[in-house]
Design an enzyme around this catalytic site. Sequence first.
Site, PDB file in Angstrom:
ATOM      1  N   ASP A 274     -25.590 -25.033 135.361  1.00  9.20           N
ATOM      2  CA  ASP A 274     -25.192 -25.289 133.987  1.00  9.20           C
ATOM      3  C   ASP A 274     -26.439 -25.614 133.155  1.00  9.20           C
ATOM      4  O   ASP A 274     -27.162 -26.568 133.479  1.00  9.20           O
ATOM      5  CB  ASP A 274     -24.216 -26.471 133.969  1.00  9.20           C
ATOM      6  CG  ASP A 274     -23.397 -26.507 132.692  1.00  9.20           C
ATOM      7  OD1 ASP A 274     -23.778 -25.825 131.733  1.00  9.20           O
ATOM      8  OD2 ASP A 274     -22.379 -27.213 132.669  1.00  9.20           O
TER       9      ASP A 274
ATOM     10  N   CYS B 244     -20.895 -22.757 127.393  1.00  9.60           N
ATOM     11  CA  CYS B 244     -20.231 -22.755 128.703  1.00  9.60           C
ATOM     12  C   CYS B 244     -18.885 -22.044 128.719  1.00  9.60           C
ATOM     13  O   CYS B 244     -18.666 -21.125 129.502  1.00  9.60           O
ATOM     14  CB  CYS B 244     -20.000 -24.181 129.182  1.00  9.60           C
ATOM     15  SG  CYS B 244     -21.472 -25.184 129.181  1.00  9.60           S
TER      16      CYS B 244
ATOM     17  N   HIS C 168     -13.998 -25.801 133.138  1.00  5.61           N
ATOM     18  CA  HIS C 168     -14.213 -25.741 131.682  1.00  5.61           C
ATOM     19  C   HIS C 168     -13.439 -24.633 130.989  1.00  5.61           C
ATOM     20  O   HIS C 168     -13.873 -24.099 129.961  1.00  5.61           O
ATOM     21  CB  HIS C 168     -15.712 -25.622 131.351  1.00  5.61           C
ATOM     22  CG  HIS C 168     -16.066 -26.303 130.056  1.00  5.61           C
ATOM     23  ND1 HIS C 168     -17.340 -26.330 129.542  1.00  5.61           N
ATOM     24  CD2 HIS C 168     -15.296 -26.985 129.167  1.00  5.61           C
ATOM     25  CE1 HIS C 168     -17.337 -26.989 128.391  1.00  5.61           C
ATOM     26  NE2 HIS C 168     -16.105 -27.400 128.148  1.00  5.61           N
TER      27      HIS C 168
END
Length: 590
Positions: free
Chosen positions: A53, A93, A154
Amino acid sequence: MGMREKSKGGFLLDTMRAVLTPCPYILLLLLLMGESVLLQANIKPSLILMMLDDLGIGDLGCYGNTTLRTTNIDRLAGEGVKLNHHIAAASLCTPSRAAFLTGRYPIRSGIVGDSRPGVFLFNAASGGLPAQEVTFAKIAKQQGYETALIGKWHLGLNCKSSDDHCHHPSVHGFNYFFGIPLTNMRDCQAGHGTVFQIQRYLPYGTMAIVVISAVVLHCSGLIFLRRGLILGLLSVLGVATLLTAGFICIIPYLNCILLRDHSIVEQPFTPENLTQKMTLEAVEFIERNSGKPFLLFLSYLQVHTALFASAAFRGTSSHGIYGDAVQEVDWSVGQILQTLDRLRLRENTLLYLTSDQGAHLEEVSAAGEVHRGYNGIYKAGKSTNWEGGIRVPGILSWLGTIPSGREIDEPTSNMDLFPTVVHLSGGVVPQDRKIDGHNLMDLLQGKAERSNHEFLFHYCNSYLNAVRWHPNNSSSVWKAFYFTPDFYPKDRTTCQHTQVCLCSPDYVTSHNPPLLFDLSTDPSETRPLSPDTEPAFHSVLAAMEQAVEAHQSSVRPVESQLSAGNMMWKPWLQPCCSTIAQLCRCQQYQ
Ligand SMILES: *[C@@H]1O[C@H](CO)[C@@H](O)[C@H](O)[C@H]1NC(C)=O
């Protein structure tokens, strides 16, 4: 009599042997004839897809870093193919991950909105990856794979109640899930601040509005301020401030949740050892399934802020906690490789490593410590479509099948993993919808020279931001921007005032004609071209315009999952492991 029967039986056996003996050779021949036969013979490769990430492409040794130690990731690259022009489908993301899992631009699944940053900020939001989207995990599962997501999701959780889990990874083909439904955020670690800017502005904003309107009304003679009224105004202000501050304080309980399948195991989670726990989970998953094809999406929480590293890694790098976190993830990759070596699975496993987008350059801690990665020669970072936001590491390795030690400069996308995985699992990509990724195998095996991506479209939230064109007959890679984010401070390539660059019209500068670059000669995007410096200027833009029209007409309107209504915190969707009086607090992990 007995003798004759025996010899008769012996004759039969001999005949059978004569017929059967060549079989292994025939089988071997078939195997050598290529992977399609391999797949038919049901020897499907296992698949391990690792995503970090916010890692910057310049953070890895194999991409040129000399001061961070990433020996395991470098080894993976050396034993496989390193993609030098690997593009994330989005610079944030949520949309990047949606595109990765489905092989489609996020605009097609509705993982775009038109205001504020386009990512989910609450577990208790109602948006998420729609159930009718098809992920590679869903197809691999149908093809007999054991599937797992370990780490960050997410892409939504609930629709109507606090545990309907309508957007849970299990809905999208993951048999096993250990990880966080939302994202790791600053709020998840004490002392690391908050991502909610509301805290910064709301008290002052409220105060200003109340005071200014009171003064205006008073001065214009419309009201005469009495003591009671002033006290009333002050208490409204006080309550609003308290509520905001209170809400920010409980964010860790609302958002920082660790799940195993459908149960909450920690709320809020303790971050420090999460890379260790995830690694252990991953190793155990591989061991449990070493006898059959499996698909593991190992989605690291690091190196997104709040940064963390376990005690053994703290202070081990020369780049503070950021470097420590990178080096711990590198260790984790090493554990995965060791496990595969030990189980003799390397020749039957495709490994992939990437980052969901570029480094988040705005991330500097309150104390001034650098909490961001490095995007190398590429301009700007996460939340922009400058190369620094979307040019990500792309490493693929499959010993014996993908030649080792090669680099590929052709444009590729993280959406390419979808058709590649589907193909290797023996499935077919859905025919009822547009898939934007392309199977990478021919490129990886050196059977094709050119990428199938002639055009790539770069969205910022729901706005078409830029286009990339790699014409079939040329080595140029043109990139045109229709708008660019307004940086703050102006002389930097960051949006320090909003923490991420936003793309709604107030925060950008439009370009007409578009800002054109040739990345093959100017990868850092420093010299915009003009009709004077580039004779092909107009014809390049015209070709891009045509491609944009064709692309846009292929986009069917769908519900926005990142609309204000789908993003907002809805108390009735809030997962909570205890009673509210106990503050949704549970520490059950073992
Ligand atoms: C290596 O990565 C660190 C951390 O992001 C960065 O500060 C440094 O500049 C990089 N070094 C090189 C030589 O690329």
